[in-house]
Structure formats: C-alpha cells, structure tokens
Scaffold this active site. Structure first.
Site, PDB file in Angstrom:
ATOM      1  N   GLY A   1       0.807  -1.221   0.000  1.00  0.00           N
ATOM      2  CA  GLY A   1       0.000   0.000   0.000  1.00  0.00           C
ATOM      3  C   GLY A   1       0.836   1.264   0.000  1.00  0.00           C
ATOM      4  O   GLY A   1       0.384   2.322   0.428  1.00  0.00           O
ATOM      5  N   GLY A   2       2.065   1.160  -0.491  1.00  0.00           N
ATOM      6  CA  GLY A   2       2.925   2.335  -0.587  1.00  0.00           C
ATOM      7  C   GLY A   2       3.465   2.812   0.762  1.00  0.00           C
ATOM      8  O   GLY A   2       4.067   3.876   0.854  1.00  0.00           O
TER       9      GLY A   2
ATOM     10  N   GLU B   1      16.736   0.022  -2.551  1.00  0.00           N
ATOM     11  CA  GLU B   1      16.764   0.063  -4.013  1.00  0.00           C
ATOM     12  C   GLU B   1      17.273   1.429  -4.441  1.00  0.00           C
ATOM     13  O   GLU B   1      17.079   2.412  -3.729  1.00  0.00           O
ATOM     14  CB  GLU B   1      15.336  -0.109  -4.592  1.00  0.00           C
ATOM     15  CG  GLU B   1      14.888  -1.540  -4.680  1.00  0.00           C
ATOM     16  CD  GLU B   1      13.456  -1.675  -5.189  1.00  0.00           C
ATOM     17  OE1 GLU B   1      12.784  -0.662  -5.461  1.00  0.00           O
ATOM     18  OE2 GLU B   1      12.996  -2.835  -5.282  1.00  0.00           O
TER      19      GLU B   1
ATOM     20  N   HIS C   1       5.013   3.184 -13.592  1.00  0.00           N
ATOM     21  CA  HIS C   1       4.662   1.892 -12.979  1.00  0.00           C
ATOM     22  C   HIS C   1       3.883   1.094 -14.031  1.00  0.00           C
ATOM     23  O   HIS C   1       2.794   1.509 -14.437  1.00  0.00           O
ATOM     24  CB  HIS C   1       3.808   2.121 -11.726  1.00  0.00           C
ATOM     25  CG  HIS C   1       3.280   0.845 -11.125  1.00  0.00           C
ATOM     26  ND1 HIS C   1       3.615   0.425  -9.856  1.00  0.00           N
ATOM     27  CD2 HIS C   1       2.456  -0.106 -11.617  1.00  0.00           C
ATOM     28  CE1 HIS C   1       3.005  -0.731  -9.609  1.00  0.00           C
ATOM     29  NE2 HIS C   1       2.286  -1.069 -10.665  1.00  0.00           N
TER      30      HIS C   1
ATOM     31  N   GLU D   1       4.740  -6.528 -11.043  1.00  0.00           N
ATOM     32  CA  GLU D   1       4.863  -5.070 -11.082  1.00  0.00           C
ATOM     33  C   GLU D   1       6.290  -4.671 -11.437  1.00  0.00           C
ATOM     34  O   GLU D   1       7.255  -5.199 -10.872  1.00  0.00           O
ATOM     35  CB  GLU D   1       4.474  -4.464  -9.726  1.00  0.00           C
ATOM     36  CG  GLU D   1       3.011  -4.710  -9.378  1.00  0.00           C
ATOM     37  CD  GLU D   1       2.501  -3.808  -8.251  1.00  0.00           C
ATOM     38  OE1 GLU D   1       1.287  -3.565  -8.211  1.00  0.00           O
ATOM     39  OE2 GLU D   1       3.316  -3.351  -7.415  1.00  0.00           O
TER      40      GLU D   1
ATOM     41  N   GLU E   1       7.783  -6.086  -7.559  1.00  0.00           N
ATOM     42  CA  GLU E   1       7.102  -7.080  -6.716  1.00  0.00           C
ATOM     43  C   GLU E   1       6.049  -7.833  -7.517  1.00  0.00           C
ATOM     44  O   GLU E   1       5.708  -7.441  -8.637  1.00  0.00           O
ATOM     45  CB  GLU E   1       6.441  -6.425  -5.488  1.00  0.00           C
ATOM     46  CG  GLU E   1       5.278  -5.517  -5.820  1.00  0.00           C
ATOM     47  CD  GLU E   1       4.435  -5.185  -4.589  1.00  0.00           C
ATOM     48  OE1 GLU E   1       4.417  -5.946  -3.607  1.00  0.00           O
ATOM     49  OE2 GLU E   1       3.741  -4.152  -4.632  1.00  0.00           O
TER      50      GLU E   1
ATOM     51  N   ARG F   1      -2.732 -12.151  -6.209  1.00  0.00           N
ATOM     52  CA  ARG F   1      -4.185 -12.015  -5.995  1.00  0.00           C
ATOM     53  C   ARG F   1      -4.759 -11.188  -7.132  1.00  0.00           C
ATOM     54  O   ARG F   1      -4.022 -10.674  -7.967  1.00  0.00           O
ATOM     55  CB  ARG F   1      -4.432 -11.288  -4.670  1.00  0.00           C
ATOM     56  CG  ARG F   1      -3.688  -9.957  -4.654  1.00  0.00           C
ATOM     57  CD  ARG F   1      -4.070  -9.060  -3.538  1.00  0.00           C
ATOM     58  NE  ARG F   1      -3.136  -7.968  -3.371  1.00  0.00           N
ATOM     59  CZ  ARG F   1      -3.137  -6.836  -4.056  1.00  0.00           C
ATOM     60  NH1 ARG F   1      -4.050  -6.633  -4.990  1.00  0.00           N
ATOM     61  NH2 ARG F   1      -2.240  -5.893  -3.831  1.00  0.00           N
TER      62      ARG F   1
HETATM   63  P1  ADP Z   1       3.816  -1.257  -2.239  1.00  0.00           P
HETATM   64  O1  ADP Z   1       3.794  -2.753  -2.234  1.00  0.00           O
HETATM   65  O2  ADP Z   1       3.880  -0.645  -0.888  1.00  0.00           O
HETATM   66  O3  ADP Z   1       2.736  -0.668  -3.105  1.00  0.00           O
HETATM   67  P2  ADP Z   1       5.807  -1.049  -4.360  1.00  0.00           P
HETATM   68  O4  ADP Z   1       7.140  -1.684  -4.275  1.00  0.00           O
HETATM   69  O5  ADP Z   1       4.771  -1.732  -5.207  1.00  0.00           O
HETATM   70  O6  ADP Z   1       5.217  -0.849  -2.891  1.00  0.00           O
HETATM   71  O7  ADP Z   1       5.958   0.443  -4.871  1.00  0.00           O
HETATM   72  C1  ADP Z   1       4.877   1.353  -4.874  1.00  0.00           C
HETATM   73  C2  ADP Z   1       5.251   2.563  -5.671  1.00  0.00           C
HETATM   74  O8  ADP Z   1       6.406   3.214  -5.108  1.00  0.00           O
HETATM   75  C3  ADP Z   1       5.656   2.278  -7.110  1.00  0.00           C
HETATM   76  O9  ADP Z   1       4.542   2.169  -7.959  1.00  0.00           O
HETATM   77  C4  ADP Z   1       6.493   3.510  -7.416  1.00  0.00           C
HETATM   78  O10 ADP Z   1       5.676   4.622  -7.662  1.00  0.00           O
HETATM   79  C5  ADP Z   1       7.226   3.755  -6.107  1.00  0.00           C
HETATM   80  N1  ADP Z   1       8.543   3.062  -6.085  1.00  0.00           N
HETATM   81  C6  ADP Z   1       8.793   1.805  -5.654  1.00  0.00           C
HETATM   82  N2  ADP Z   1      10.104   1.504  -5.800  1.00  0.00           N
HETATM   83  C7  ADP Z   1      10.699   2.579  -6.339  1.00  0.00           C
HETATM   84  C8  ADP Z   1      12.052   2.898  -6.746  1.00  0.00           C
HETATM   85  N3  ADP Z   1      13.054   2.027  -6.597  1.00  0.00           N
HETATM   86  N4  ADP Z   1      12.273   4.127  -7.270  1.00  0.00           N
HETATM   87  C9  ADP Z   1      11.285   5.045  -7.422  1.00  0.00           C
HETATM   88  N5  ADP Z   1      10.002   4.795  -7.060  1.00  0.00           N
HETATM   89  C10 ADP Z   1       9.705   3.595  -6.526  1.00  0.00           C
END
Ligand code: ADP
Length: 446
Positions: free
Chosen positions: A164-165, A200, A208, A275, A287, A291
């Site tokens: 959820g970010g 990262e 995305h 993703e 990730e 689901r």
């Molecule tokens: P969650 O599972 O909490 O949603 P994610 O890994 O899917 O986390 O990442 C959610 C969002 O965060 C991505 O869609 C992107 O916008 C941002 N994000 C994630 N990783 C990175 C990265 N290495 N660099 C820049 N933005 C990132």
C-alpha cells in the site's frame, strides 16, 4: 464446479465477486462485520454470516470466524478478494486443510512473493531484471551505507513486508541515511510487525507498469497485457489504463515473454500481477501480487474476459483454453478510483450517502458498494467506487471518462470526483507523457 462460495471480503470487491458467481450459477455467502450489516455485499448475497465487530482485526481478518462461517453454510470454496486475508498463506493453508478450496495461488507462492526481498531474489534467479539495490535485507547501518555508496544516491529504503505504498523512505544523501534507516525500521515494525528493510536505487521519473497473468493447474499460462498505473499519489494508484501509452509492441512482447517464462518455471496457479518500474526503456521488477488487483477491470475491458470467473474455474481445476498468438487488446480502457476523501486534505470522509447517481451509456462500468442512504464506514479503506470506461482508442476512452465523470453524483460525503475531473483534462495526462510524480505535480501546479 463449486455450488457455493464464501466471499471473505467487503465493499466493491465482494460485490464484484458475487456478480461472477451468480452468472456462473454459484450461490454466495457474504461475511460481514456488525458495522456492515446493511452493506451492499450483504444485501446481494444468498446467505450472510456476521463474523464480528467493526474492527477488521476482529472480523474480516478473523480467520477462525470466517472458516466457521464457511463450515456452517457448507461453502465449498473461499474467494478472498484483495487486501485482508488475500495474501495470507496461513489462511490459504487453513482453508485447504479444512477442505475449502482457496481461490488463489499456492501457499508457497503467497509466502515467496509476500516477502519482497525473497520475491526479488527469486525473480533475479528466474531472469527478471530488478532495480539495483541490496537484493536482500539490510543487516545494519554500515550495510546500508555500503550499498548506498555502491549504487549511488538517491536511494529508497523499503519494508520487506511492505504494501500500500507504506514504509518507504527516500534518502538523497549520506547524512540522511542512518536516520532514515532507523525510521523505516521502526515504521515498518509498527505497520507490518516486521522491521526488516531493504534498499533500491531511487529511480527519478519511472512509470509503474504491471503485467496481468492467469495460470491453471496444468501448466497453462495466459499473459493478459499490461496496465499503466503511474498516476499515483503517495505511491498509491489513482488512475490506471491499458494499454500503456509509453510502450512499443516489441517491448511488450519481450516483457510478456519474460513473465510467461517465470510463471512456467514457478508452476504458478491463479491470477497474479508482476509489477515493474519502467525508465529510459528499461523494466525493473519490484514485486508480484498473488491475488486479483483493484485495477483488474481495465484488463477485462480490453480482453473481454471475466477474470473472477477464470480465477474460480482455475481453482476448480479447469484448463485455460489455448489462445493462438496470445491476447491482442481491443481498444483502450481507463479506471478512476473514487475515494471517500476530503478534496484538499485527502483525509477519509465517511458518512451517509444522501444522493447517488452513476454514469451510464455504452462502454461505461461502475464497480461500487454505494447506494442512496448507505453509510460509508470509517473503519475500512476509503475507496468506494471504480469508474471504468472502454474506448476504441485512448482519445475515445478519455472523452468517455470525462463525460462519465460529469454524470457521476455522490452526495453527502466528500469524494475525489473533482480531482478526477481536473486530471482527465490535464495536458500531461492527455499527452500520455507522465510518470509516478506527475499527478502530484498536476495538483501542485493548479
Ligand atoms: P507497495 O507494495 O507498498 O505498493 P511497491 O514496491 O509496489 O510498494 O511500490 C509502490 C510505488 O512506489 C511504485 O509504484 C512507485 O511509484 C514507487 N517506487 C517503488 N520503488 C521505487 C524505486 N526504486 N524508485 C522510485 N520509485 C519507486
């Protein structure tokens, strides 16, 4: 085929699952909290069971109560929707142990992908490109410093159990690192009960892009195209579309081949989403969600498939028919997430819906749990509806979304409908040239 399915969820997704079940001639059992006694998913279901008080921990996350409800109603299978118990391997195992089919992937895959560091390690092993980073859990501050020096600032610290970010910290320079590392660990422990974090490279202006797959128990794999979910606020998706305006067919073909290959190597079963971040022509796996996703309807619009019914068929052991040459998307689809939230503060806005009118016309779909006089409860997620449109191309879909947003009325509570109306007319969005920061820039620039 199953005769009765218990839907272990609430809101629009419980309604969505119910609809597919009914079309398939399957009877449904709704579970609900005391607060949700009058909720739409409860009104629609064939049978209902109250599973506890309002708090999700005591109701929608209460495995024993849900399994008891399945037992007393003689349900054969359990659909977890998204969120709540959908990515809980213990729950999926308990379902199977008690003789209920869990409509989702195998417990080992939920575990593997639920932990982001193990998911990244596994993805790398199977040939998916990943973001440069620690590749595993950060042991201590020194380790964090060492990796950051190696990959270069800015870096992003993320929670291994994140979702959820939440739990992400951007670090622009060395002096901020130790503090951010410790804060990320504390926040992650509080939010997910797990203080493991990883690192990262922080990509500056990525998009995305995610790939939808559906796999059966016999080795059959469908790759159902991509979704562009770059219109985000605070790392949470707000608008999604397919196809992505950023990709060329040859890039798509390569990406889809990689995902198909991984599904086959894993012997993955069910619906799943890979993703990726996409920047300067390169994809980076971040990730996998094991689901159904909130934004699945845009894929349904351009493929003509009912993904929920395929989840159910796959769980019942059916084979996916072979599609020669793969799926070719038909036209373009966009989804706007309608949240019950204050227009400026973005704070949740629960309360009574005094007026409700949904848009109609050709190729317009509303997935929602609202009705006139319903109560939006304060205990759960603030997303209350999804407006999805289909057009013959992107321009057509944009015009349809604009028109549909104008028709949509939700009275009595605050929503982000006005924000969507502004975004759909924004030049950067219209041009298709946007990234994960563009939405915030559009808000700030107003
Ligand atoms: P969650 O599972 O909490 O949603 P994610 O890994 O899917 O986390 O990442 C959610 C969002 O965060 C991505 O869609 C992107 O916008 C941002 N994000 C994630 N990783 C990175 C990265 N290495 N660099 C820049 N933005 C990132």
């Amino acid at each position: 085929m199953f005769k009765k399915i218990l839907i272990a969820n609430r809101g629009e997704i419980a309604v969505r699952v119910h609809r597919s079940c009914r079309e398939m001639g399957i009877s449904t059992v709704a579970v609900h909290s005391e607060a949700d006694a009058d909720a739409l998913h409860v009104k629609m279901a064939n049978e209902t069971v109250c599973i506890g008080p309002a708090s999700a921990t005591d109701s929608y996350l209460n495995m024993t109560a849900i399994l008891s409800a399945a037992e007393v109603t003689d349900a054969e299978a359990i659909h977890p929707g998204y969120g709540f118990l959908s990515e809980n391997s213990k729950f999926s195992e308990m379902c199977e142990d008690l003789g209920f089919a869990f409509i989702g992937p195998k417990a080992e895959h939920i575990d593997l992908m639920g932990d982001k560091t193990s998911a990244i390690a596994y993805a790398t092993e199977l040939g998916l490109p990943t973001v440069p980073g620690s590749g595993g859990v950060l042991k201590d501050e020194k380790h964090a410093e060492h990796i950051a020096e190696k990959i270069g600032y800015p870096v992003l610290i993320k929670a291994s159990s994140g979702g959820g970010g939440r739990g992400m910290k951007v670090v622009h320079e060395k002096s901020e690192l130790v503090n951010a590392f410790n804060m990320a660990k504390t926040e992650s422990k509080a939010a997910f009960g797990d203080d493991r974090v990883y690192m990262e490279k922080y990509l500056i202006t990525p998009r995305h892009i995610e790939v939808q797959v559906m796999c059966d128990k016999h080795g059959g794999v469908w790759v159902l195209g991509e979704r562009d979910c770059s219109m985000q606020r605070r790392y949470q998706k707000v608008i999604e579309e397919t196809p992505s305006p950023a990709l060329k067919d040859e890039q798509r073909a390569k990406l889809f081949e990689l995902c198909e290959d991984v599904c086959k190597k894993m012997s993955y079963v069910g619906a799943g989403t890979f993703e990726f971040l996409y920047e300067n022509g390169e994809f980076y796996f971040i990730e996998m969600n094991t689901r159904l996703q909130v934004e699945h309807p845009v894929t349904e619009m351009v493929t003509g498939l009912d993904l929920v019914s395929w989840q159910i068929k796959v769980a019942a052991g059916e084979k996916l028919p072979m599609i020669n040459g793969g799926f070719k998307p038909r036209g373009h689809s966009i989804e706007c997430r309608i949240n019950a939230e204050h227009a400026e503060t973005f704070r949740p806005s629960p309360g009574k819906v005094t007026e409700y009118f949904t848009p109609g016309g050709p190729n317009v779909r509303v997935d929602s749990s609202l009705y006139t006089d319903c109560i939006v409860q304060p205990y759960y997620d603030s997303m209350v509806a999804k407006l999805i449109v289909h057009g013959k191309d992107r321009t057509d879909a944009m015009a349809r979304m604009k028109r549909s947003l104008e028709e949509f009325i939700v009275g009595g509570i605050d929503t982000n409908l006005d924000l969507h109306k502004r975004l759909i007319s924004n030049n950067a969005f219209l041009s298709g040239d946007y990234n994960i920061h563009s939405l915030q820039q559009m808000i700030d620039g107003e």
